[in-house]
Design an enzyme around this catalytic site. Structure first.
Site, short mmCIF file in Angstrom:
data_model
loop_
_atom_site.label_atom_id
_atom_site.label_comp_id
_atom_site.label_asym_id
_atom_site.label_seq_id
_atom_site.Cartn_x
_atom_site.Cartn_y
_atom_site.Cartn_z
N HIS B 32 39.24 47.25 38.11
CA HIS B 32 39.10 45.82 38.33
C HIS B 32 38.51 45.58 39.72
CE1 HIS B 32 41.14 45.09 34.71
NE2 HIS B 32 42.37 45.26 35.15
N THR B 33 37.79 44.47 39.86
CA THR B 33 37.26 44.10 41.15
C THR B 33 38.39 43.82 42.14
OG1 THR B 33 35.53 42.96 39.94
CG2 THR B 33 35.61 42.58 42.29
N GLN B 34 38.38 44.50 43.28
CA GLN B 34 39.37 44.23 44.32
C GLN B 34 38.76 43.45 45.47
OE1 GLN B 34 42.64 44.93 44.01
NE2 GLN B 34 42.20 45.70 41.97
#
Lengths: 264, 262
Positions: B32-34
């Site tokens: 997931h995009t952090q």
């Protein structure tokens, strides 16, 4: 009402006055991973007071992100189960994380409407209050980060007010303040609505001193108290201001009053 | 060719040797995009009596690097909605594709004469964003949606990666929330009641002035920008505007850092 609100501050660079900023006691100094934080605090404050035949819910209309004002008019009060024929007698107020507040409002509104369509009668506030608790508890491990207050009229026509913590603990009360300025408003309400720390002069000494008896206040007096509470909270809290929205629930319907507050 | 779909379209084992199936299996965990990678900066929007003006510059930054200098961050949705994207550019492109497929689906399936207006699109986008944040897989954007509501009144609202939404007669995302919003609010001393007193020219002038202020002080900005005016008559989008009348006269007075050390 012990809640997760007291379990530590938001992992955020924002002030977040609505929630306790005290860090959890068991916080270790080990490596911490940076993760996406799905919550924010949009500030503002709400309150509710009941009388013999009415309930008043109020909230300021400011929405904030940190020290920024997003907008001066973002209502925190919602008519629940209102399908355009102004038959609704239930109001929900939500303060905290506005996106969760909206999602919660939409769900409760849909449920109350479906109840009406399926049973041919409006939902009672008591039933709605229990249902709201269930909705909140269903998300116990990823909570709606909001303090909800539900207002309406009970089966006897008396003003009813229910207040909630984010995971669904609830209680019927005479009055309740929530949100950023709750700690400023609630003691004022305790004193002016429930007459806490008020005694009848010369009625005795020490423990013999008689407390002033609680009476149900007339509507005009409560409106005055609500306005005073919010003008004072606006003076002392930066996240409160811009406008005051009041919804007054009586057997005749829901009356809305909007009063400007200081915009600084 | 055999009856195993996994083998279809792959090099034949008997000719090229056994195929490395590790490429085929999703062996890595779902990520997931952090944090965002390539980003756009501020988007500005102002309502006026007949519609809305919205603007964003044409820069996509990679950290502090000015990586792409010709990225259009205003997207139109027919008939008259404009969406301004701040934040991650790849997520913007994903949302743009999502909106295009939504438009096609609407044109095929919905009844004649029905169109999605700006208010509908804002509701849709904010629900997409809120769903993604609830999945801990956010779309890293701040959006402004400009257009008209159900009554053909000017509509301007914001939605962000958490699903937070709000509406105001003037809006600005990112750095603009600090620098431009106070300037834009001068147009609207009485908030929504002031919108009827603001003309298209006033709104465009205010936006242009703010884009200039932002270019002076926002290090992640560019003097090339896109500006759109949305009214009942449609969208007037200009994508290659240059900031005019820049004044750098103050620059040679600055001492103490940069090239003039004292």
């Amino acid at each position: 009402m012990a809640s997760i609100m007291n379990a530590g501050g938001l992992p955020s660079d924002q002030p977040g006055y609505s929630f306790s900023n005290a860090s959890a006691p068991s916080e270790s100094s080990g490596p911490r991973q940076h993760a996406f934080n799905p919550y924010t605090d949009n500030g503002g404050s709400t309150l509710g007071v009941t009388g013999a035949d009415f309930a008043i819910l109020a909230g300021d209309t400011r929405s904030t992100s940190g020290y920024n004002i997003n907008t001066r008019y973002a209502p925190k009060l919602f008519r629940i189960g209102d399908d355009g024929d102004s038959s609704s007698r239930i109001v929900l107020s939500v303060v905290g994380f506005a996106a969760d507040g909206n999602a919660l409002k939409e769900r409760l509104d849909a449920i109350v409407k479906m109840y009406k369509y399926q049973h041919g009668k409006p939902m009672s506030v008591k039933a709605c209050a229990q249902r709201l608790s269930t909705i909140l508890y269903q998300k116990r491990f990823f909570p709606y980060y909001v303090h909800a207050i539900l207002g309406g009229l009970d089966d006897d026509g008396k003003g009813a007010l229910y207040s909630y913590d984010p995971v669904g603990s609830y209680e019927r009360e005479q009055c309740r303040a929530a949100g950023a300025a709750a700690s400023l408003i609630m003691p004022f309400l305790d004193n002016q609505v429930n007459y806490k720390n008020q005694y009848i002069p010369a009625s005795g000494t020490g423990h013999e001193l008689q407390p002033r008896a609680i009476e149900s206040l007339p509507k005009e007096d409560v409106i005055g108290l609500v306005k005073d509470a919010f003008t004072s909270a606006t003076e002392r809290h930066i996240e409160v201001g811009d406008g005051l929205q009041m919804l007054i629930i009586t057997k005749d319907g829901i009356e809305e009053i909007y009063t400007p507050l200081k915009r600084d | 060719m055999n009856h195993y779909p996994q083998a279809w379209g792959r090099p034949r084992d008997d000719v090229y040797g056994p195929y490395d199936n590790s490429y085929f299996q999703a062996s890595a965990p779902q990520t997931h995009t952090q944090s965002p990678a390539v980003t756009g900066t501020s988007v500005l929007g102002v309502k006026f009596k007949d519609g809305v003006v919205i603007a964003a510059d044409n820069l996509a930054s990679y950290g502090s690097l000015a990586r792409f200098t010709d990225v259009k961050r205003l997207r139109t949705f027919p008939p008259n909605t404009v969406i301004g994207f701040g934040g991650d550019v790849s997520d913007m492109q994903y949302l743009d594709r999502l909106l295009q497929s939504l438009d096609i689906r609407e044109n095929y399936l919905s009844s004649y004469g029905h169109v999605l207006n700006a208010k509908n699109l804002h509701t849709y986008l904010s629900k997409v964003l809120y769903k993604r944040r609830s999945d801990f897989n956010p779309l890293w954007n701040m959006l402004l949606v400009a257009g008209l509501d159900d009554d053909d009144k000017p509509f301007l609202a914001s939605a962000d990666l958490l699903g937070t939404t709000f509406s105001s007669p003037t809006l600005a995302t990112g750095f603009g929330a600090h620098l431009a919003q106070p300037l834009l609010r001068k147009l609207m001393p009485h908030d929504e009641d002031s919108v009827k007193d603001v003309t298209k020219e006033m709104a465009v002038e205010a936006i242009k002035a703010c884009m200039k202020v932002l270019f002076y002080r926002d290090a992640r900005s560019l003097d090339k920008y896109s500006i759109a005016v949305v009214t009942k008559d449609g969208v007037e989008l200009k994508e290659d505007q240059k900031l005019e009348d820049q004044s750098w006269a103050f620059a040679d007075q600055i001492r103490g850092y940069g090239t003039q050390v004292n």
